[in-house]
Design a protein around this motif. Structure first.
Motif, PDB file in Angstrom:
ATOM      1  N   GLY A 149      91.768  50.460   6.938  1.00 32.21           N
ATOM      2  CA  GLY A 149      90.475  50.978   6.494  1.00 32.21           C
ATOM      3  C   GLY A 149      90.462  51.405   5.049  1.00 32.21           C
ATOM      4  N   GLU A 150      91.436  50.910   4.273  1.00 26.32           N
ATOM      5  CA  GLU A 150      91.574  51.389   2.905  1.00 26.32           C
ATOM      6  C   GLU A 150      91.676  50.208   1.933  1.00 26.32           C
ATOM      7  OE1 GLU A 150      94.451  54.828   1.275  1.00 26.32           O
ATOM      8  OE2 GLU A 150      95.462  52.902   1.514  1.00 26.32           O
ATOM      9  N   VAL A 151      91.092  50.365   0.733  1.00 22.94           N
ATOM     10  CA  VAL A 151      91.345  49.350  -0.286  1.00 22.94           C
ATOM     11  C   VAL A 151      92.398  49.877  -1.243  1.00 22.94           C
ATOM     12  CG1 VAL A 151      89.021  48.365  -0.260  1.00 22.94           C
ATOM     13  CG2 VAL A 151      89.579  50.122  -1.926  1.00 22.94           C
ATOM     14  N   VAL A 152      93.250  48.971  -1.676  1.00 21.63           N
ATOM     15  CA  VAL A 152      94.210  49.277  -2.735  1.00 21.63           C
ATOM     16  C   VAL A 152      93.879  48.320  -3.871  1.00 21.63           C
ATOM     17  CG1 VAL A 152      96.637  49.451  -3.369  1.00 21.63           C
ATOM     18  CG2 VAL A 152      95.935  49.861  -0.993  1.00 21.63           C
TER      19      VAL A 152
ATOM     20  N   ILE B 101      96.589  51.890 -10.297  1.00 18.16           N
ATOM     21  CA  ILE B 101      96.543  51.492  -8.892  1.00 18.16           C
ATOM     22  C   ILE B 101      95.757  52.568  -8.152  1.00 18.16           C
ATOM     23  CG2 ILE B 101      97.902  50.946  -6.841  1.00 18.16           C
ATOM     24  CD1 ILE B 101     100.129  50.088  -8.829  1.00 18.16           C
ATOM     25  N   VAL B 102      94.612  52.177  -7.619  1.00 25.76           N
ATOM     26  CA  VAL B 102      93.665  53.135  -7.057  1.00 25.76           C
ATOM     27  C   VAL B 102      93.421  52.809  -5.590  1.00 25.76           C
ATOM     28  CG1 VAL B 102      91.358  54.135  -7.303  1.00 25.76           C
ATOM     29  CG2 VAL B 102      92.550  53.280  -9.323  1.00 25.76           C
ATOM     30  N   THR B 103      93.369  53.849  -4.758  1.00 25.98           N
ATOM     31  CA  THR B 103      93.057  53.639  -3.350  1.00 25.98           C
ATOM     32  C   THR B 103      91.740  54.331  -3.018  1.00 25.98           C
ATOM     33  OG1 THR B 103      94.209  55.638  -2.651  1.00 25.98           O
ATOM     34  CG2 THR B 103      95.506  53.610  -2.723  1.00 25.98           C
ATOM     35  N   ALA B 104      91.043  53.800  -2.026  1.00 29.20           N
ATOM     36  CA  ALA B 104      89.817  54.435  -1.534  1.00 29.20           C
ATOM     37  C   ALA B 104      89.556  53.947  -0.117  1.00 29.20           C
ATOM     38  CB  ALA B 104      88.640  54.095  -2.431  1.00 29.20           C
ATOM     39  N   PRO B 105      88.967  54.804   0.709  1.00 30.40           N
ATOM     40  CA  PRO B 105      88.631  54.373   2.070  1.00 30.40           C
ATOM     41  C   PRO B 105      87.381  53.502   2.063  1.00 30.40           C
ATOM     42  CG  PRO B 105      87.881  56.617   1.720  1.00 30.40           C
ATOM     43  CD  PRO B 105      88.588  56.206   0.461  1.00 30.40           C
ATOM     44  N   LEU B 106      87.277  52.602   2.997  1.00 34.79           N
ATOM     45  CA  LEU B 106      86.051  51.804   3.161  1.00 34.79           C
ATOM     46  C   LEU B 106      84.970  52.708   3.750  1.00 34.79           C
ATOM     47  CD1 LEU B 106      87.602  48.582   4.734  1.00 34.79           C
ATOM     48  CD2 LEU B 106      86.903  48.917   2.362  1.00 34.79           C
TER      49      LEU B 106
ATOM     50  N   PHE C 263      92.472  66.753 -14.269  1.00 32.01           N
ATOM     51  CA  PHE C 263      91.819  65.987 -15.329  1.00 32.01           C
ATOM     52  C   PHE C 263      92.812  65.205 -16.189  1.00 32.01           C
ATOM     53  CE2 PHE C 263      88.248  69.342 -15.259  1.00 32.01           C
ATOM     54  CZ  PHE C 263      87.546  68.608 -14.315  1.00 32.01           C
ATOM     55  N   GLY C 264      94.108  65.356 -15.896  1.00 32.99           N
ATOM     56  CA  GLY C 264      95.112  64.598 -16.633  1.00 32.99           C
ATOM     57  C   GLY C 264      94.993  63.105 -16.367  1.00 32.99           C
ATOM     58  N   GLN C 265      94.399  62.767 -15.244  1.00 33.45           N
ATOM     59  CA  GLN C 265      94.195  61.360 -14.880  1.00 33.45           C
ATOM     60  C   GLN C 265      92.707  61.169 -14.591  1.00 33.45           C
ATOM     61  OE1 GLN C 265      96.160  58.510 -14.513  1.00 33.45           O
ATOM     62  NE2 GLN C 265      94.172  57.596 -14.109  1.00 33.45           N
TER      63      GLN C 265
ATOM     64  N   VAL D 181      94.219  57.854  -7.580  1.00 32.40           N
ATOM     65  CA  VAL D 181      95.049  57.000  -8.416  1.00 32.40           C
ATOM     66  C   VAL D 181      96.487  57.167  -7.969  1.00 32.40           C
ATOM     67  CG1 VAL D 181      95.798  56.471 -10.765  1.00 32.40           C
ATOM     68  CG2 VAL D 181      93.453  57.226 -10.337  1.00 32.40           C
ATOM     69  N   ARG D 182      97.057  56.086  -7.493  1.00 33.58           N
ATOM     70  CA  ARG D 182      98.411  56.160  -6.944  1.00 33.58           C
ATOM     71  C   ARG D 182      99.454  56.030  -8.045  1.00 33.58           C
ATOM     72  NH1 ARG D 182      99.621  52.016  -2.214  1.00 33.58           N
ATOM     73  NH2 ARG D 182      98.294  53.387  -1.014  1.00 33.58           N
ATOM     74  N   ASP D 183      99.116  55.218  -9.045  1.00 34.35           N
ATOM     75  CA  ASP D 183     100.105  54.932 -10.074  1.00 34.35           C
ATOM     76  C   ASP D 183      99.396  54.368 -11.307  1.00 34.35           C
ATOM     77  OD1 ASP D 183     102.569  54.775 -11.199  1.00 34.35           O
ATOM     78  OD2 ASP D 183     103.329  53.162  -9.914  1.00 34.35           O
ATOM     79  N   VAL D 184      99.996  54.539 -12.449  1.00 33.53           N
ATOM     80  CA  VAL D 184      99.476  53.927 -13.672  1.00 33.53           C
ATOM     81  C   VAL D 184     100.595  53.139 -14.325  1.00 33.53           C
ATOM     82  CG1 VAL D 184      98.411  54.316 -15.928  1.00 33.53           C
ATOM     83  CG2 VAL D 184      97.889  55.856 -14.022  1.00 33.53           C
ATOM     84  N   LEU D 185     100.354  51.855 -14.506  1.00 37.42           N
ATOM     85  CA  LEU D 185     101.352  51.008 -15.159  1.00 37.42           C
ATOM     86  C   LEU D 185     100.918  50.800 -16.595  1.00 37.42           C
ATOM     87  CD1 LEU D 185     101.438  48.301 -12.335  1.00 37.42           C
ATOM     88  CD2 LEU D 185     102.892  50.325 -12.513  1.00 37.42           C
ATOM     89  N   LYS D 186     101.724  51.324 -17.521  1.00 31.62           N
ATOM     90  CA  LYS D 186     101.409  51.152 -18.939  1.00 31.62           C
ATOM     91  C   LYS D 186     101.875  49.775 -19.352  1.00 31.62           C
ATOM     92  CE  LYS D 186     100.289  55.555 -19.745  1.00 31.62           C
ATOM     93  NZ  LYS D 186      98.909  55.926 -20.060  1.00 31.62           N
TER      94      LYS D 186
END
Lengths: 255, 323
Positions: free
Chosen positions: A149-152, A163-168, B68-70, B187-192
């Motif tokens: 149920g999640e988008v990556v 890299i961002v996640t969010a629920p549908l 707010f850092g990200q 935001v899980r990760d940031v790839l520079k």
């Protein structure tokens, strides 16, 4: 999974802009699916092919837009909704209100749109639609995966990748690099002619006239000033390099 | 008509970008005698408030939260909303940057406000504010007037004059932003990415390569010239499609639209979709083997020749001047 794609038909990017009576002339211009929306269509079809479900294309525009709709259907979208109604041809406020009203009562898990259109280039409509629907959005996506149920998503943030996640349900906007849009196959084109295109009028959408009234009005459209002929530098490579830097520093004063 | 105008400052790597000062300049015009405030969203960036005050903000709202850092859309939108509650602006200006482009329409939609995106010029006509912005990626320009109680606009970097530094110093208020817990995007990760250190949209000088560069390795000589000039490196669609470089470097109607002081096009023929993205640069230099290449029609200076000879010669000459 039910996927909705917001699509706009635009001028071909190779088109020259000609003004006639103060407006941009459309005669003789080739129209295409807005390239960023084409990525959106492709991504939706790819997701449907792996996860099942349906792809519905929603668009606002005059009768000529049907050509773009047929192309999207030939690529593999299942159905389309076409708001072919002058009352919907306003500014970003108008179009986002109309699109949100069309989408809100339909089942959807994912909405994909281009991150901007190559004509107006305002990049507002998709984000506004997400706000009006009360769903989160992820902009300028270059990679998209659905995990339960999640988008990556990987998104382009001025050169960095987040890299961002969010629920549908969620709305994502497509950035260049997301995929390589397919060409419609002959079978696809044949099938497309039988796929349904629902025509919707603004009056059916229960929208307040004031809410969808355009806020921005065009005062004037102008073309960039024509440039005089430039100067071709002569001589051997070293002399030309010297001459160029002398010009850039002394004449143009940009260095 | 006096207006309160709020400028949302634009930061990259905890530094103010110049476009923030350009937006303050635009804000002063729109304010028409009213007050200008700046909003600083970030973590451990309160030291930047002084710079915003010095560049014409009568009032600075400074936030400082780890969150707010990200960049997270809901968090930043909440900060803008709360600054708007405190300052009651009739216009809110953002940079036309990754963050500004994303937050501005959220704020506009919440207030049912019109928005002018990617603004390159601002003027007043009586009580109206007239914004000039490119359409068709700069093949034409439209002047628009935004009606309503709130005007939202995003300002394109490197086009409007920055508000000059003044002696007057405005107040700084710490804004304790309340954040709702149910934020949905994370935001899980940031790839520079190891692109050149200079950002394309704000670069004063761009060295750009096309199909004529022939390979990813071919870009090395462009990178070298760019490094000496302090320039950013861009590319044409042809070079990106051929896999020579990342799409984040693409300049054109699809890709980025840039208006640097100096644009050096190397091995770019000048397809109309590329010209749309760069032809409003102040000075254009074209280097191409083909004297008939359309790029020469928009170039101020042309060098007909092999870029693999010409670019190293330029680098050598630039080293002499700037070393």
């Amino acid at each position: 999974m039910n996927i909705i794609v917001c699509m706009k038909q635009t001028f071909d990017t190779e088109a020259r802009i000609v003004l006639e009576n103060g407006a941009v002339k459309e005669d003789g211009v080739q129209f295409i699916i807005n390239p960023y929306d084409e990525y959106a269509v492709e991504e939706a079809i790819k997701l449907k092919e792996t996860a099942g479900g349906s792809v519905t294309v929603v668009t606002v525009g005059p009768a000529r837009v049907e050509e773009a709709i047929r192309t999207a259907l030939a690529m593999g979208a299942d159905e389309a909704i076409h708001v072919e109604d002058e009352a919907a041809f306003g500014d970003e406020v108008t179009v986002s209100e109309v699109l949100a009203a069309v989408i809100k009562d339909r089942p959807y898990d994912l909405i994909i749109a281009g991150n901007q259109a190559v004509d107006d280039g305002s990049g507002q409509v998709a984000v506004r639609v997400a706000e009006l629907l009360g769903v989160p959005h992820i902009s300028t996506v270059t990679k998209l995966e659905i995990n339960g149920g999640e988008v990556v998503a990987e998104r382009d943030a001025e050169g960095d990748t987040e890299i961002v996640t969010a629920p549908l349900p969620v709305l994502v906007t497509a950035q260049q690099g997301l995929n390589e849009p397919r060409y419609p196959s002959l079978i696809g084109i044949r099938k497309a002619s039988k796929k349904p295109i629902a025509k919707v009028a603004v009056a059916e959408l229960d929208l307040d006239a004031q809410a969808i009234a355009r806020r921005s009005s065009v005062v004037e459209i102008v073309l960039p000033a024509a440039k005089g002929a430039g100067r071709v530098l002569e001589g051997d490579t070293g002399a030309r390099a010297q001459a160029l830097f002398r010009e850039l520093r002394q004449t143009s004063k940009v260095l | 008509m006096k207006r309160n105008v709020l400028v949302v400052a634009d930061l990259r790597a905890n530094q103010l970008r110049n476009v923030s000062f350009e937006a303050l300049g635009a804000a002063r015009i729109i304010a028409d005698g009213g007050a200008v405030a700046a909003l600083l969203i970030g973590h451990e960036v309160s030291g930047l408030a002084a710079s915003l005050r010095a560049h014409g903000a009568d009032q600075v709202y400074a936030t400082d939260r780890e969150e707010f850092g990200q960049y997270v859309p809901d968090h930043y939108a909440a900060a803008v909303e709360q600054a708007m509650e405190a300052f009651a602006p009739q216009a809110v200006l953002f940079a036309h940057s990754a963050i500004g482009r994303d937050v501005a329409p959220m704020v506009a939609a919440r207030h049912q406000a019109g928005q002018a995106s990617d603004v390159i010029h601002v003027e007043l006509a009586g009580d109206d504010v007239i914004f000039t912005r490119p359409i068709y990626a700069g093949k034409a320009f439209v002047k628009v007037n935004i009606a309503g109680d709130l005007i939202v606009a995003t300002i394109r970097p490197n086009n409007l004059p920055a508000h000059e530094e003044t002696g007057a110093l405005g107040n700084v208020t710490n804004l304790a932003v309340r954040l709702s817990g149910d934020v949905s995007t994370h935001v899980r990760d940031v790839l520079k990415k190891a692109v050149s250190g200079v950002d394309l949209s704000e670069a004063k000088i761009i060295v750009s390569g096309g199909r004529g560069v022939k390979s990813a390795e071919g870009f090395a000589s462009l990178q070298e010239l760019a490094a000496v000039l302090g320039a950013a490196v861009g590319a044409s669609r042809g070079a990106c499609d051929a896999g020579y470089c990342d799409y984040s470097m693409q300049i054109g109607q699809t890709g980025k639209v840039v208006t640097p002081d100096l644009y050096i096009a190397c091995g770019i023929s000048g397809a109309i979709q590329h010209l749309a993205g760069m032809s409003n640069s102040k000075v254009i230099v074209a280097i191409n083997k083909d004297p008939e290449a359309p790029i020469f029609k928009v170039a101020d200076y042309g060098i007909v020749g092999d870029l693999f000879e010409v670019v190293p010669a330029l680098t050598e000459e630039a080293r002499k001047l700037f070393a």
